[in-house]
Scaffold this motif. Structure first.
Motif, PDB file in Angstrom:
ATOM      1  N   SER A 386      20.138   5.830 -45.057  1.00  0.00           N
ATOM      2  CA  SER A 386      20.780   5.763 -43.747  1.00  0.00           C
ATOM      3  C   SER A 386      21.574   4.477 -43.608  1.00  0.00           C
ATOM      4  N   ILE A 390      25.718   4.178 -43.256  1.00  0.00           N
ATOM      5  CA  ILE A 390      26.374   3.464 -42.156  1.00  0.00           C
ATOM      6  C   ILE A 390      27.398   2.486 -42.712  1.00  0.00           C
ATOM      7  N   PRO A 395      28.865   8.488 -40.647  1.00  0.00           N
ATOM      8  CA  PRO A 395      27.904   8.563 -39.528  1.00  0.00           C
ATOM      9  C   PRO A 395      27.034   9.813 -39.550  1.00  0.00           C
ATOM     10  N   ASP A 396      27.581  10.956 -40.002  1.00  0.00           N
ATOM     11  CA  ASP A 396      26.780  12.179 -40.002  1.00  0.00           C
ATOM     12  C   ASP A 396      25.612  12.078 -40.980  1.00  0.00           C
ATOM     13  N   LEU A 399      23.075   9.477 -39.667  1.00  0.00           N
ATOM     14  CA  LEU A 399      22.240  10.007 -38.597  1.00  0.00           C
ATOM     15  C   LEU A 399      21.152  10.922 -39.157  1.00  0.00           C
ATOM     16  N   SER A 400      21.514  11.736 -40.144  1.00  0.00           N
ATOM     17  CA  SER A 400      20.540  12.647 -40.741  1.00  0.00           C
ATOM     18  C   SER A 400      19.406  11.884 -41.418  1.00  0.00           C
ATOM     19  N   GLY A 402      18.621   8.683 -40.986  1.00  0.00           N
ATOM     20  CA  GLY A 402      17.928   7.859 -40.000  1.00  0.00           C
ATOM     21  C   GLY A 402      16.924   8.665 -39.197  1.00  0.00           C
ATOM     22  N   THR A 403      17.304   9.895 -38.850  1.00  0.00           N
ATOM     23  CA  THR A 403      16.375  10.761 -38.126  1.00  0.00           C
ATOM     24  C   THR A 403      15.160  11.097 -38.989  1.00  0.00           C
TER      25      THR A 403
END
Length: 455
Positions: A386, A390, A395-396, A399-400, A402-403
């Motif tokens: 993640s 960044i 970003p996509d 975000l995946s 990081g989630t």
């Protein structure tokens, strides 16, 4: 009661004669016990439990307390006189052996004790030396970080680079901490050092062997994983589970700041070294060899981290055994295609149950068994990817990943909390006198027989 005559004393002597000296002395020693427990890193429930038992043994009445991450305030009562004491812990840390000794003192608190005797026991605990020398801790930290790298898919080159990088960074972290520098700055510099040394080590091996390793990213985050704030993270989750926001929120904030400092240190090295967010290819081995590698790596990682936290050797080994079982379940469920956070919950729930059972059988403190086992479940790879996404303006993907990392952390704490509530009435109930399971089960059976009789 006869009051002293103010004409027989000076102003200061007269005020001193009115002070409830016995109450002051007893209050101070109770506050000292709570402050030592807080400084060792355990939960507010155990701190309150120790202070309440000590106050009762000293002949004090009601006790009320407010506990945060770095301070506690308590008020006690004796014969209608109240006394308030505030204790600050400016430098909270983690000492598993001290937690175990203080918890033993709490469990074995006699019905009556003098303030002098309790102070003497606290002196003995406070002056107890560390169980392991610094050089041995450094070796065990290096082995633990290398073992986590193996679980992440690292090969021999990555292990060779992780070992010296993590050992040097850990010893530097200890030295800088002794100088009482800003704690966040020390964590950031230590994470930067571990990552940089690892990158230099893998780079040197790539140059010698004439080709780059496809597994380099597997060990990159693992070199600094010893900095993860395991105790604050777990205790924060447990405090919030019991809705103890005063203690839980500061711990969660502290853990978040430490994780942010680690992230910045690792990101700086990744930015300078041009580390790419590439997937690590799976290890090639026979199935039985694969599972043996996983089991040994899980055991070594947890035992190493437990010794770093000054856990007694028997407790560290017990934690390692439980971690092998819990991590085998987690990895096996992931291999079946189940989402990682669900597998992490199942694994950590199993670990929590295992720690409760072995702790009950062998008389071990559960919290110091549980925290080291988290090392094998930390979603470090997802967090690293993640971060790199960044940095690469994706970003996509960021975000995946990081989630995934966030859900993994939540699943770890949720699994341990669920196991704790299932096995410990003190966490299931918010009462000061929770019912014992041995008392609850016969009551339920009796109520069930009554219902059948009515039918």
């Amino acid at each position: 009661m006869n009051q002293p005559d103010p004409e027989c004393y000076g102003d200061q002597e007269f005020e001193d004669s009115l002070e409830p000296r016995h109450l002051i002395r007893r209050t101070d020693v109770v506050a000292r016990a709570g402050g030592m427990m807080l400084g060792a890193g355990t939960s507010s429930l155990r701190i309150r439990q120790l202070m309440r038992r000590a106050a009762t043994a000293l002949g004090l009445g009601n006790i009320a307390s407010s506990i945060t991450f770095t301070s506690l305030a308590m008020t006690v009562e004796r014969r209608g006189v109240f006394r308030t004491k505030v204790v600050e812990v400016p430098k909270p840390g983690v000492d598993a052996h001290r937690i175990a000794m203080l918890q033993k003192l709490s469990n074995e608190m006699p019905g009556k004790i003098t303030a002098t005797e309790l102070d003497r026991q606290l002196d003995r605990i406070e002056n107890a030396p560390s169980l392991y020398p610094a050089w041995l801790r450094g070796i065990m930290v290096a082995l633990a970080c290398a073992a986590v790298a193996v679980l992440a898919g690292a090969g021999w080159r990555e292990i060779t680079a992780v070992l010296p990088a993590s050992a040097v960074a850990y010893l530097m972290f200890r030295r800088l901490s002794r100088w009482q520098l800003n704690h966040l700055a020390v964590v950031l510099v230590s994470a930067f050092t571990a990552s940089a040394l690892y990158l230099l080590g893998t780079g040197a091996l790539d140059h010698l062997l004439g080709e780059a390793s496809p597994r380099m990213a597997a060990g990159f985050i693992c070199a600094s994983i010893f900095l993860i704030p395991g105790f604050p993270l777990v205790t924060a989750g447990l405090e919030l589970t019991r809705l103890d926001l005063t203690a839980g929120l500061p711990r969660a904030a502290y853990a978040s700041m430490i994780l942010l400092a680690i992230t910045i240190g690792v990101w700086l090295v990744a930015r300078i070294g041009g580390v790419a967010a590439e997937a690590v290819p799976p290890l090639v081995a026979e199935p039985w060899q694969f599972w043996v590698i996983r089991a040994v790596a899980s055991f070594v990682a947890v035992v190493g981290w437990a010794m770093m936290l000054n856990s007694p050797l028997g407790t560290a080994i017990a934690s390692g055994v439980v971690a092998v079982l819990g991590n085998a379940l987690r990895l096996g469920v992931i291999d079946l295609g189940v989402a990682e956070h669900i597998a992490t919950f199942a694994g950590c729930f199993t670990i929590g149950l295992g720690c409760a059972v072995l702790g009950k059988i062998f008389g071990l403190e559960k919290i110091i068994m549980t925290v080291p086992t988290l090392l094998v479940s930390i979603p470090g790879s997802a967090a690293l990817r993640s971060l790199l996404h960044i940095d690469q303006n994706r970003p996509d993907l960021a975000l995946s990943q990081g989630t995934t990392a966030l859900f993994g952390v939540i699943a770890m704490v949720a699994g341990l909390s669920a196991a704790r509530m299932l096995t410990d009435p003190e966490w299931t109930f918010t009462r000061d006198d929770p019912p014992n399971l041995r008392e609850v089960v016969p009551r339920l059976r009796h109520r069930r027989r009554n219902l059948k009789g009515r039918r």
